[in-house]
Design an enzyme around this catalytic site. Structure first.
Site, mmCIF file in Angstrom:
data_model
loop_
_atom_site.group_PDB
_atom_site.id
_atom_site.type_symbol
_atom_site.label_atom_id
_atom_site.label_comp_id
_atom_site.label_asym_id
_atom_site.label_seq_id
_atom_site.Cartn_x
_atom_site.Cartn_y
_atom_site.Cartn_z
ATOM 1 C CG HIS B 192 -2.067 0.984 1.097
ATOM 2 N ND1 HIS B 192 -1.924 2.255 0.588
ATOM 3 C CD2 HIS B 192 -3.382 0.850 1.399
ATOM 4 C CE1 HIS B 192 -3.098 2.874 0.606
ATOM 5 N NE2 HIS B 192 -4.008 2.044 1.078
ATOM 6 C CG HIS B 266 -6.787 -0.380 -2.878
ATOM 7 N ND1 HIS B 266 -6.442 0.844 -2.364
ATOM 8 C CD2 HIS B 266 -7.596 -0.958 -1.958
ATOM 9 C CE1 HIS B 266 -7.011 1.000 -1.167
ATOM 10 N NE2 HIS B 266 -7.717 -0.094 -0.902
ATOM 11 C CD GLU B 318 -11.325 -0.982 0.290
ATOM 12 O OE1 GLU B 318 -12.133 -0.542 1.119
ATOM 13 O OE2 GLU B 318 -10.095 -1.033 0.500
ATOM 14 C CD GLU B 334 -11.690 3.993 0.510
ATOM 15 O OE1 GLU B 334 -11.484 3.006 -0.242
ATOM 16 O OE2 GLU B 334 -10.964 4.284 1.472
ATOM 17 C CB CYS B 336 -9.641 7.203 1.153
ATOM 18 S SG CYS B 336 -9.638 7.288 2.943
ATOM 19 C CB CYS B 402 -8.938 4.818 5.780
ATOM 20 S SG CYS B 402 -10.215 4.098 4.736
ATOM 21 C CB CYS B 403 -13.161 7.863 4.710
ATOM 22 S SG CYS B 403 -12.985 6.649 3.375
#
Lengths: 640, 640
Positions: B192, B266, B318, B334, B336, B402-403
């Protein structure tokens, strides 16, 4: 109670008494030549046959226990049952000694497997013998029994062999001792309905009312308080609240069935329940059941049914969601659920012909159930979206192989959905090249021959052949869509406006050998619009011709099918017979198409796309994905 | 290499150097007054703070290991990092000694937690110490480090406190010894991405090029052969093929980054990678990286981006699916990911102003990222569908949180996205009431005050306040949508056709205290159509005004929003200022509406629905679900 309420008792003509040609003959050939054997092969490969063979060790848990507390392996008996049922029907059409011998061997195994008390279930005898009758909510025991009963009846009718029928009578007799409100009895019912309709079949073939009574018991108990599933869970040491499906609506056990007004939960379960309820309503002339069923019918068909007769939009519960929620590309619309809708509709005709039910039966049959089978009988759809971006294709098999045998047994038994007989009345619910043999209440044998290229053409001719001249009523469905239909008897035109009752032309007269009836059902191309509450179909139109929903496929029309725009007023349509699709009638239409080529680079812009003329080809939805794979679309853009 | 290629190096103005009022001021107030504290409270409740407190026993596995081989608990450090970063920005705007003290205590805990060698990670020190650096593909170690580095930089800039910055420099110094091609070093990178852009921030604040070099190492190594993730899995005794995400596209590690042309996998990972790449391209003037980024930018924005700037349509990964696959009701999009797109776009401006990037930055900021936050700062969207049947609402928190801190840190640092400075040039990328303090290469301090009610109104006025008269270029973005924009300096109209370069009006002159620039961006209502390849938007239109996408909500328009039909040519629009939505400008439009009331009982029929006039109210998409819950729709039916 509606005005259409009837007091007759119609029963379907037995499968071996209808011989099919034409459209359905080809589909039956595909099942007889491929599917029937394929089903058994796959059952063997999956380990199902080994699982019931007591000469081999217990299979153990081959498919892991799932979060819902069981495993699809728990209902292997149902897969074998439906496969044997399919084989039975196929043998009648096409003798196949090898296949029959394989079925006989399986039946022999079931005979050896059966307990002395009559109990029979591969999983709960061979894998979890201590769990018998412990969790009716999740464990599918009576569901499996139901499918084996249906197999037994079919196998007996097709081959005259009683062994499986006797086995299942013993099991059913044992159930009668197990279930009830007496001391030590179980006041319960199965989480997945099926046993109810199966017991009615058993009662009809054996003439034993006790099986009807047990079916009625299961129906009457369902959803009553104190709730059986709650009590059962407590007895079994499980927390009733720990139910992965969260609500008893999942299995239509949230209310007593006569109080249910909304179609909810798992779609196949719902259809099987309502089928059993309709049978019991017919057998007992139970108006309270019929009233509930009429409300449920309205609920389903006016708020929750795809135009294909597909039902149950969501994968999450394999069932129903909110009213008017009918997503096209993610539609679950399980093949089994439409098969179940055909079952239910057929049984709603038990108290008298009514096109309100038969029209939907036909709609679901052609467009909801039949897509589940490839024309070669070798591949299967489980879910049936009305739109595909090109990645949805038929399976060779499925981890939960309920759909292949379900559509196969429906196709091979279709004759029994076409014709039904009451005391002095014969009803024709579905059209298709066929010959049916029936017996009236007074014993008179009547043969009815139907000559037609339906559903490709709308002309249907019948010749009657009673063994002696006989007075009876012949009721022929006039579909609601068949505007301008005409009917004549021996050349004399009938006034349909006078003779149509509940959508059926009822011709009561003395019929003699050679009498000829000619029916013409105009197959006009019909644009169909959805209620504006169906958000997914807003601004869109679907095309139907006769009972068939049409679609466009990329193989005929190229990619980007959503760029096709139909005009408000349809232009004259051309038709083409497609030999590679079983002689299907394709429709050719001059339409427009939004131009993606000259759109330019940006994804979004101020001006809509330009358009160019396009000759669109539409094919029957049930035949999609039988040629080159690619996009498919039912609901198209339309100018208004 | 495109013609827009620049050789300048723009860096964003530091967060504390921009003071916001107006539109963004209100959003920052919401975060300062609610979100910043809420984030920390939730982190505490989740056990994150206890997890890093070495005076307490190891937390153990609080959140179970998931099928992908890890747990969201593994990246609790990132949640704490983003929360501290948000707090840092909030403290600059609104001093809050209690909150600052809480952040200090967390930083003290990290100081105690840090290993002697510099390593720092709550999970791999306290829960699985034997797994350190064992599975970079799945375990998010460097991702967590990256977020703590961003926190450290922000906290230092806002408070002047160096402790966390020193901690993270020690960790980064340790990483420099761990990663590389030398004996015993790991030739790898994180599954990531995030560390790449974080190291650039660390380099810029410390002036240490070694951190840039490490970032470049991670970028250069990514996707090269022999593949690090494959080798790493083998070393760790795992089967490389047993990867739940199936393809290294998931983490953009399927090819060396300079060969990548298609945006895959992702979405957040992709955006963070491209952000890091863009920073490195700017810092090293690396044309090969810039060329790859330009191809990826085109790929994303012309084939894979919602009109909201939402990206990554699928929940399953995602992330990205097929070109032009942009479902509205099931859009993942999302928060994010749009925050990440703002990051990337902002960094694409590093080599020079270009509205190709800044327009999308603004689009994603207002319509993709900002919806993630409720106007009270207390609830959050994770996924951002463009259509809701009424059941999609903001969360108080999320199992993968996370958001919330991502949108909160973006809102509170928005000033640094608005203004950027190169040697002798100031660029204004975004408009909004604000005051920015900048320093030119020659040391001259310049204050720029922007006065506007943007985005509600299109008039923007600037006053320049250099400490002494100074020659520099001021570049002001003229959005592509702003047809008929006008610009004047001290009352003298500029000829935009002569002064606009890459979408920016470049005004190079000697600026003196009190110089006044007036920019007018016409906010016409703009119907937007999607490329016909986007099947989900076929026959539909979306409305934009300035940078804002609008939508209809049930609270203004009643249910069945898909029944609303816009005319081909939009009628004159009325506007209303909604005080309960932060003074937003709503749009009122006379349209038509399909009539479900008089449709009748059938679900489908031969005629489309009748229509009645309807006064539709449109509100900015980012503000939906802030009033009564219900349906929402962006793409509406339109007559064509």
């Amino acid at each position: 109670m509606s005005k259409t309420m009837k007091d007759r008792q119609f029963r379907p003509v037995a499968v071996p008494d209808v011989e099919l040609g034409g459209f359905w003959g080809k589909w039956q050939d595909a099942v007889c030549q491929s599917t029937a054997e394929t089903l058994l092969d796959r059952c063997v490969e999956a380990g199902m046959v080994r699982a019931i063979d007591v000469s081999q060790p217990s299979p153990g848990i081959v498919i892991p226990i799932q979060p819902w507390g069981g495993t699809t392996q728990m209902f292997w008996d149902s897969d074998l049952g439906k496969s044997i049922e399919t084989i039975a029907y196929s043998l009648y059409r096409r003798p196949n000694p090898d296949l029959e011998a394989r079925a006989d061997r399986i039946i022999d195994m079931y005979e050896k497997l059966q307990d002395k008390d009559g109990y029979l279930n591969a999983w709960f005898q061979r894998v979890q013998p201590d769990h018998r009758w412990k969790n009716l909510r999740d464990h599918h025991e009576l569901y499996c029994a139901g499918h084996l009963i249906e197999a037994a009846v079919a196998y007996y009718q097709a081959t005259g062999k009683r062994k499986l029928l006797d086995i299942m009578c013993r099991f059913a007799d044992y159930m009668i001792t197990v279930f009830g409100h007496g001391e030590g009895q179980i006041p319960g019912y199965c989480g997945h309905e099926e046993i109810e309709l199966a017991l009615v079949k058993l009662a009809r073939v054996t003439g034993e009312k006790k099986y009807l009574d047990l079916s009625k018991f299961f129906i009457d108990e369902r959803g009553t308080e104190p709730h059986f599933f709650t009590e059962e869970a407590r007895r079994d040491g499980r927390d009733p609240a720990n139910f992965i499906q969260k609500t008893y609506e999942y299995g239509q056990a949230h209310q007593p069935v006569r109080e249910q007004k909304k179609v909810v939960g798992h779609a196949v379960r719902a259809m099987y329940l309502y089928s059993g309820m309709a049978d019991i309503a017919t057998e007992y002339k139970d108006d309270s059941l019929t009233a509930a069923l009429e409300a449920l019918w309205d609920d389903l068909t006016t708020k929750q049914m795809y135009i294909t007769g597909g039902i149950g939009p969501a994968a999450s519960n394999e069932g129903f969601t909110d009213y008017y929620d009918l997503p096209n590309d993610t539609a679950y619309a399980e093949t089994c659920a439409s098969v179940g809708l055909v079952f239910w509709a057929s049984r709603m005709l038990g108290r008298g012909p009514d096109r309100r039910y038969a029209d939907v039966m036909e709609q679901a049959l052609y467009n909801g159930a039949l897509p589940g089978l490839a024309i070669d009988g070798k591949a299967f759809f489980y879910d049936n979206p009305l739109e595909s971006a090109g990645k949805h294709h038929r399976w060779k098999w499925h981890h939960c192989p309920c759909c292949p045998p379900n559509i196969a047994r429906l196709v091979t038994s279709i004759g029994s959905y076409m014709y039904a007989v009451a005391e002095d009345e014969v009803a024709v619910h579905l059209y298709g090249e066929s010959t049916a043999r029936m017996k009236l209440a007074d014993g008179t044998r009547v043969e009815l021959r139907q000559m037609t290229n339906y559903p490709w053409e709308g002309a249907v001719a019948f010749t009657a052949k009673p063994e002696r001249p006989a007075r009876f009523a012949l009721s022929l469905r006039i579909p609601e869509w068949a505007k301008g239909a005409s009917l004549s008897v021996n050349g004399a035109r009938l006034d349909l406006s006078a003779s149509v009752i509940d959508g059926y032309a009822r011709i009561e007269r003395e019929w003699a050998d050679g009498d000829r009836i000619e029916l013409d059902l105009p197959l006009e191309l019909r644009p169909q619009y959805a209620n504006p509450k169906v958000r997914q179909d807003a601004g869109r139109v679907a095309l139907m011709r006769g009972p068939l929903v049409y679609c466009v496929e990329a193989t005929d029309n190229g990619e980007d099918l959503n760029a096709i725009v139909l005009p408000r007023n349809l232009p004259a349509a051309g038709t083409t017979v497609l030999e590679d699709l079983n002689g299907a009638v394709a429709i050719d239409l001059a339409v427009e198409r939004e131009d993606a080529q000259n759109w330019g680079k940006p994804l979004y812009r101020d001006e809509p796309a330009g358009r160019r003329p396009h000759k669109a080809r539409f094919v029957p939805y049930h035949l999609w994905d039988n040629r080159a794979p690619g996009e498919m679309l039912v609901w198209m853009q339309v100018d208004r």
